[in-house]
Design a protein around this motif. Structure first.
Motif, short mmCIF file in Angstrom:
data_model
loop_
_atom_site.label_atom_id
_atom_site.label_comp_id
_atom_site.label_asym_id
_atom_site.label_seq_id
_atom_site.Cartn_x
_atom_site.Cartn_y
_atom_site.Cartn_z
N THR B 200 3.28 26.81 122.40
CA THR B 200 4.30 25.96 121.52
C THR B 200 5.14 27.16 120.68
OG1 THR B 200 2.88 25.89 119.48
CG2 THR B 200 2.78 24.22 121.42
N VAL B 201 6.17 26.64 120.14
CA VAL B 201 7.02 27.49 119.18
C VAL B 201 6.15 27.92 118.04
CG1 VAL B 201 9.04 27.88 117.83
CG2 VAL B 201 9.43 26.65 120.20
N CYS B 202 5.29 26.87 117.49
CA CYS B 202 4.54 27.32 116.45
C CYS B 202 3.55 28.34 116.86
CB CYS B 202 3.55 26.06 116.09
SG CYS B 202 4.66 24.85 115.02
N ASP B 203 2.95 28.49 117.87
CA ASP B 203 2.25 29.47 118.40
C ASP B 203 2.72 30.78 118.16
OD1 ASP B 203 0.05 27.74 119.05
OD2 ASP B 203 0.88 27.46 121.16
N ASP B 204 4.07 30.86 118.60
CA ASP B 204 4.72 32.19 118.57
C ASP B 204 5.32 32.27 117.24
OD1 ASP B 204 3.83 32.57 121.21
OD2 ASP B 204 5.77 32.22 121.97
N CYS B 205 5.49 31.66 116.30
CA CYS B 205 6.19 31.61 115.09
C CYS B 205 5.37 32.76 114.20
CB CYS B 205 6.26 30.29 114.38
SG CYS B 205 7.24 30.24 112.94
N ARG B 206 6.12 33.52 113.45
CA ARG B 206 5.70 34.54 112.78
C ARG B 206 5.52 34.12 111.21
NH1 ARG B 206 8.39 37.11 116.89
NH2 ARG B 206 10.06 35.97 116.58
N ARG B 208 3.90 32.04 107.95
CA ARG B 208 2.65 32.20 107.41
C ARG B 208 2.25 30.43 107.59
NH1 ARG B 208 3.74 33.87 102.74
NH2 ARG B 208 3.46 31.97 101.40
N LYS B 209 1.07 30.23 108.09
CA LYS B 209 0.68 28.87 108.20
C LYS B 209 -0.41 28.71 107.25
CE LYS B 209 2.49 29.45 112.67
NZ LYS B 209 2.13 30.93 113.45
N GLU B 210 -0.29 27.60 106.34
CA GLU B 210 -1.47 27.13 105.44
C GLU B 210 -1.45 25.88 105.50
OE1 GLU B 210 0.17 28.66 101.81
OE2 GLU B 210 -0.19 30.72 102.38
N ARG B 229 7.08 31.30 104.76
CA ARG B 229 6.16 30.30 105.05
C ARG B 229 6.71 29.23 106.05
NH1 ARG B 229 3.74 26.11 100.48
NH2 ARG B 229 1.97 25.40 101.70
N CYS B 230 5.58 28.76 106.67
CA CYS B 230 6.04 27.68 107.79
C CYS B 230 7.09 26.59 107.07
CB CYS B 230 4.64 26.78 108.06
SG CYS B 230 5.07 25.35 108.99
N LEU B 231 8.04 26.15 107.83
CA LEU B 231 8.93 25.26 107.26
C LEU B 231 8.59 23.96 106.96
CD1 LEU B 231 11.69 26.78 109.39
CD2 LEU B 231 12.15 26.84 106.89
N MET B 232 7.81 23.45 107.88
CA MET B 232 6.99 22.18 107.71
C MET B 232 6.39 22.08 106.36
SD MET B 232 7.42 19.54 110.09
CE MET B 232 6.44 18.97 111.51
N GLU B 233 5.59 23.02 106.00
CA GLU B 233 5.00 23.08 104.77
C GLU B 233 5.82 23.04 103.71
OE1 GLU B 233 2.32 26.65 104.86
OE2 GLU B 233 1.67 25.71 106.84
N LEU B 237 11.98 19.65 108.44
CA LEU B 237 11.56 19.11 109.75
C LEU B 237 11.53 20.47 110.65
CD1 LEU B 237 12.79 15.52 110.05
CD2 LEU B 237 10.70 16.21 109.40
N CYS B 238 10.57 20.58 111.21
CA CYS B 238 10.90 21.60 112.33
C CYS B 238 9.86 21.09 113.70
CB CYS B 238 10.12 22.82 111.96
SG CYS B 238 10.17 24.42 113.04
N ALA B 239 10.75 21.25 114.76
CA ALA B 239 9.97 20.60 116.03
C ALA B 239 9.20 21.57 116.76
CB ALA B 239 11.43 20.22 116.88
N GLY B 240 8.92 22.75 116.22
CA GLY B 240 8.04 23.90 116.70
C GLY B 240 6.80 23.23 117.29
N SER B 241 6.10 22.31 116.61
CA SER B 241 4.84 22.04 117.30
C SER B 241 4.77 21.14 118.57
CB SER B 241 3.87 21.24 116.52
OG SER B 241 4.81 20.09 115.89
N CYS B 251 15.29 30.37 116.03
CA CYS B 251 15.54 29.74 114.74
C CYS B 251 14.59 29.93 113.53
CB CYS B 251 15.84 28.00 115.12
SG CYS B 251 17.10 27.86 116.45
N PRO B 252 13.42 29.55 113.90
CA PRO B 252 12.52 29.55 112.52
C PRO B 252 12.83 31.28 111.98
CG PRO B 252 11.41 28.50 114.17
CD PRO B 252 12.54 28.94 114.81
N ASP B 253 13.19 32.07 112.70
CA ASP B 253 13.09 33.48 112.33
C ASP B 253 14.38 33.56 111.44
OD1 ASP B 253 10.98 34.82 112.90
OD2 ASP B 253 11.91 35.69 114.93
S1 SF4 Z 1 6.68 24.14 112.44
FE1 SF4 Z 1 8.32 25.41 112.67
S2 SF4 Z 1 8.16 26.95 110.80
FE2 SF4 Z 1 6.13 26.07 110.97
S3 SF4 Z 1 4.93 27.41 112.25
FE3 SF4 Z 1 6.04 25.84 113.70
S4 SF4 Z 1 7.78 26.71 114.26
FE4 SF4 Z 1 7.12 27.96 112.58
#
Ligand code: SF4
Ligand code: FES
Lengths: 144, 320
Positions: B200-206, B208-210, B229-233, B237-241, B251-253
């Motif tokens: 998934t995009v989240c898997d590859d996203c750089r 930080r996920k908390e 930091r993760c945009l969803m946090e 709204l981020c469709a990465g997952s 995009c997240p980059d």
């Molecule tokens: S939700 Fe978006 S910003 Fe958060 S880890 Fe996934 S791709 Fe990255």
């Protein structure tokens, strides 16, 4: 012949399924329109299940779980509670009427409540008439 | 003796042309490709007439890269024609793969679209409010234009497709990789997604996920975001997952959330339903009214959840 709604019911194993069972053993008369699928918890009901049921021709979808605070997995039904409003808005954008999809809390001792919910939902869906989703999808299909 | 050059075509259905630009963005590679392949049809960059395609033998083309959705009878006709003439048919980009941005039109009726575009649009002069008809009689005879369909289809809905290259547009490196696999004869088994990953995009996203606990959602410009930091946090709204990776997480980059253009992640049947599930699950409340209020910040959930793939969703279109 009148229209008989076909409603898919996702019932959590620990409360609602037992509640539905009680409705049966207590010989309560209620509408036979819900086809029950037992899931371990209301949180197991991925929104995909709901859209899939509708796409395949269900006239309605009923999700039942334990009352808030009573989930066997402690927080599962809160997850269902959070998903439901957004899923509902998604379905409304798709043109699917509010009364076709419903989330209810039914405990293991609430056989009567389960029967009343099913009766009420069946009546509401009956008033809406058959879902057009599947017919329209079939009418849209292109010869490949 | 040199081996026979590969015969290829590039074609667009209902599309913006961005996929063509993605092919051109492979820069010197696409020029090099000219030495390896004969481009028999590519409306945006080379000459070539439909009748030339019609004159080809079945299977004469080694490959067609088809981008764009199926919106009218011309798109469908060319899709079927090119399918017959090609050994390998590739759906290039979100529109051919999933319906794409044009697929959002499946929320409204054909009638509404025609009225909006040709009658109610404020930029049309009063005397010019005319809805074009599929055929018109003029002195010289009958004029025909393609028939506008009542909904948008993805390529796969009208012809069998061999490979899908996702993206709006696909990342140029991925287009290059797909073209290279074609030229080298190293394509995977048919009917697979190529030019993408199985994560998934989240898997590859750089980022930080908390812990994800949100009490307010924001549009990207409404807050000053933490760039790491993760945009969803942060309530964006981020469709990465719910989305397949392979785009390079561009995009997240760049400070923008994932919009989902690479389509459903592997094993996800319905991208929007999964997205709804992901978004709801981070709402930090146990009170139904508060939950409603928090989720109420989100406008146009259908458009967001299926931005690039309404025709590929289980329900495909709104009921009107
Ligand atoms: S939700 Fe978006 S910003 Fe958060 S880890 Fe996934 S791709 Fe990255
Ligand atoms: S077990 Fe009944 S809702 Fe979770």
């Amino acid at each position: 012949m009148g229209f008989e709604p076909r409603i898919v019911g996702f019932l959590c194993n620990w409360c609602s399924y037992t509640g539905a069972d009680l409705a049966g053993t207590a010989r309560i008369h209620y509408a036979p329109n819900v086809r029950v699928i037992r899931v371990m918890c209301s949180a197991r009901v991925d929104p995909t299940f709901v859209v899939k049921a509708l796409a395949e021709g269900a006239d309605g979808v009923l999700i039942c779980g334990c009352h808030p605070g009573d989930c066997h997995y402690s927080e599962g039904n809160y997850k269902a509670m959070r998903r439901f409003p957004l899923l509902g808005r998604l379905l409304r954008d798709y043109g699917i009427e509010e009364d076709r999809v419903r989330l209810e809390w039914v405990s293991a001792s609430e056989g009567k409540r389960f029967a009343e919910i099913v009766d009420d939902m069946t009546e509401r869906v009956r008033r809406l008439g058959p879902s057009r989703v599947k017919t329209l999808l079939e009418a849209d299909r292109v010869e490949r | 003796m040199p081996e026979k050059k590969l015969q290829i075509a590039l074609y667009w259905g209902a599309a913006c042309g961005g996929c063509d630009v993605a092919v051109l963005d492979t820069n010197e590679f696409v020029i090099g490709v000219g030495f390896l392949v004969d481009i028999r049809l590519w409306p945006i960059a080379a000459d070539g007439k439909y009748r030339d395609v019609e004159a080809m033998a079945d299977g004469e083309l080694d490959c067609t890269l088809f981008h764009g959705a199926i919106r009218n009878s011309e798109n469908e006709h060319l899709a079927k024609l090119l399918r017959r003439k090609s050994k390998v048919l590739v759906a290039l980009g979100s529109c051919a793969h999933l319906g794409g941005i044009p697929g959002l039109a499946n929320q409204v009726t054909k009638q509404e679209i025609l009225e909006r575009v040709y009658l109610d649009n404020p930029s049309i002069e009063a005397g010019n409010r005319v809805v074009p008809l599929p055929s018109t009689r003029v002195d010289a005879g009958e004029l025909e234009i393609p028939r506008f369909y009542r909904r948008v289809y993805r390529l796969d809905d009208v012809v069998p497709v061999d490979y899908y290259v996702p993206g709006c547009p696909p990342a140029p490196e991925q287009v290059k990789a797909a073209l290279q696999a074609l030229v080298n004869g190293t394509l995977p088994p048919a009917r697979s997604v190529i030019g993408a990953s199985n994560r998934t995009v989240c898997d590859d996203c750089r980022r930080r996920k908390e812990e994800k606990k949100v009490t307010r959602f924001h549009r990207p410009w409404e807050i000053l975001q933490d760039p790491d930091r993760c945009l969803m946090e942060q309530g964006i709204l981020c469709a990465g997952s719910a989305t397949r990776s392979g785009c390079g997480v561009r995009c997240p980059d760049s400070g923008m959330p994932c919009r989902g253009c690479y389509g459903p992640a592997p094993n996800v049947i319905d991208q929007g339903a999964k997205f709804v599930s992901a978004v709801s699950s981070i709402v930090d409340s146990k009170d139904p009214r508060e939950i409603e209020r928090i989720l109420g910040d989100i406008p146009d959930i259908l458009g967001y959840a299926y931005r690039f793939g309404l025709p590929a969703s289980l329900l495909q279109r709104s009921i009107r």
